[in-house]
Design an enzyme around this catalytic site. Structure first.
Site, PDB file in Angstrom:
ATOM      1  N   HIS A   1       2.155   1.941  -3.141  1.00  0.00           N
ATOM      2  CA  HIS A   1       1.257   2.908  -3.777  1.00  0.00           C
ATOM      3  C   HIS A   1       1.825   4.323  -3.747  1.00  0.00           C
ATOM      4  O   HIS A   1       1.095   5.283  -3.917  1.00  0.00           O
ATOM      5  CB  HIS A   1      -0.126   2.887  -3.104  1.00  0.00           C
ATOM      6  CG  HIS A   1      -0.876   1.609  -3.305  1.00  0.00           C
ATOM      7  ND1 HIS A   1      -2.156   1.405  -2.832  1.00  0.00           N
ATOM      8  CD2 HIS A   1      -0.542   0.452  -3.933  1.00  0.00           C
ATOM      9  CE1 HIS A   1      -2.563   0.188  -3.151  1.00  0.00           C
ATOM     10  NE2 HIS A   1      -1.593  -0.411  -3.819  1.00  0.00           N
TER      11      HIS A   1
ATOM     12  N   ASP B   1       0.865  -1.184   0.000  1.00  0.00           N
ATOM     13  CA  ASP B   1       0.000   0.000   0.000  1.00  0.00           C
ATOM     14  C   ASP B   1       0.899   1.231   0.000  1.00  0.00           C
ATOM     15  O   ASP B   1       2.043   1.146  -0.422  1.00  0.00           O
ATOM     16  CB  ASP B   1      -0.953  -0.042   1.205  1.00  0.00           C
ATOM     17  CG  ASP B   1      -2.272   0.670   0.926  1.00  0.00           C
ATOM     18  OD1 ASP B   1      -2.231   1.862   0.579  1.00  0.00           O
ATOM     19  OD2 ASP B   1      -3.349   0.056   1.053  1.00  0.00           O
TER      20      ASP B   1
END
Length: 362
Positions: A202, A179
């Site tokens: 991310h 993430d």
């Protein structure tokens, strides 16, 4: 199980009137839920040379954190050791996209609350079940030569998430996770992120903002000298549509290299994961005083620069300088998308930023 031994050692060290250090030697130590609580009578160190291992079964830890550090001043964690969250079997339970309302909140490896004037250096957090590190209500806190590692397929494993904290420095740190490498929630103030390698993951994100009532403003985010590789996004600011009111300002991203990154530069004021929101109503979070300078490298999507601001509150005081982002895929070259923004453009601009049909009314 070394839970009690570590807890007892902490209590003794914390009660000491002179500076003290707890040593965890090399080796593997099984540890359950632990809360290391202050205030302590003097400065305190945790020299972690070995590996602390969390229970693999997520139900064994009740609460948000596995290792909880609360209300401590002058803490140093160091030693080259590892916090191993053993999260691999738990990640499927963290998939809110698939599991919806029954999505479980799993434990984070390290949860820091009201920790001040402290440093974590030369340690690793591995395979957390949820966020690796959560920083809430902290002041003057530094992560240096810190390492974060989890599979790209791990879910919700943000590297370091910061909220309602002032003066957090993350330097010379390597983050590989599933993430956001670093995410900055509401109330993040005076955050310096320097010399980070991020990816997979991310990217480095401000937000998401505006989802909850009474969020505090974000001010003073400085991201510099970072390399982002193979991540879904590069640097991004994300706010929810139909949001609560909020503000984020003085956010500066400079000297960043992008290697095969999804959308290297992204402002997304219609952030709506899993379509759980009303996207038609614009965001009420005001974004201002933002700069992107000397950002270079390669994008894996045609829209290398995406600046989608709120119709109700267009972005204000945005500057882009010396942008050089190329895309070599189908339908190239790279383009930019701009909505409700009129940025100041300086120096090189590849792709052309907010030119022609890309610029929608601000």
């Amino acid at each position: 199980d070394s839970t009690q031994a570590l807890t007892t050692a902490w209590k003794e060290a914390c009660a000491s009137a002179s500076p003290s250090t707890i040593l965890v030697p090399k080796g593997n130590f099984a540890v359950g839920l632990i809360t290391l609580e202050g205030p302590c009578k003097s400065s305190i160190g945790l020299q972690l040379q070995g590996t602390l291992k969390a229970p693999a079964d997520p139900s064994k830890i009740k609460g948000l954190g596995w290792i909880n550090l609360n209300k401590i001043d002058l803490l140093t964690i160091f030693g080259g050791g590892v916090f191993d969250g053993q999260g691999k079997s738990a990640w499927v339970q963290n998939d809110c996209h698939k599991n919806g309302p029954i999505c479980k909140t799993l434990s984070m490896n390290l949860r820091l609350y009201a920790v001040t004037n402290s440093i974590l250096r030369d340690v690793t957090t591995l395979d957390s079940k949820n966020f690796h590190v959560n920083v809430i209500g902290c002041k003057n806190l530094t992560f240096e030569r810190f390492k974060i590692s989890a599979a790209e397929t791990s879910i919700n494993t943000d590297g370091i998430h910061i909220g309602r904290s002032d003066g957090v420095n993350i330097i010379n740190t390597e983050i590989k996770t599933g993430d956001d490498c670093i995410s900055l929630g509401d109330g993040s103030k005076n955050i310096n992120i320097t010399n980070i390698t991020c990816g997979p993951g991310h990217g480095i994100s401000v937000g998401s903002l505006g989802r909850y009532k009474n969020e505090e403003s974000v001010v003073g985010i400085y991201v510099k000298n970072c390399t982002i590789t193979g991540s879904q996004n590069g640097v991004r600011i994300k706010t929810w549509p139909k949001s609560e009111p909020g503000e984020a300002s003085e956010m500066h991203f400079q000297d960043i290299t992008m290697n095969s990154v999804g959308t290297p530069i992204l402002i997304d004021q219609g952030y709506c994961p899993y379509n759980q929101c009303t996207a038609e109503v614009p965001s009420s979070v005001k974004l201002s005083k933002i700069s992107f300078k000397n950002i270079k490298g390669t994008s894996t999507t045609k829209e290398a620069v995406k600046l989608v601001c709120s119709k109700s509150f267009p972005c204000n005081g945005v500057e882009l300088a010396d942008i050089d982002l190329t895309y070599s895929g189908k339908g190239g070259p790279a383009t930019s998308v701009c909505e409700n923004i009129k940025p100041t453009i300086k120096g090189k601009q590849i792709p052309a930023i907010c030119s022609g049909s890309a610029a929608k009314a601000a």
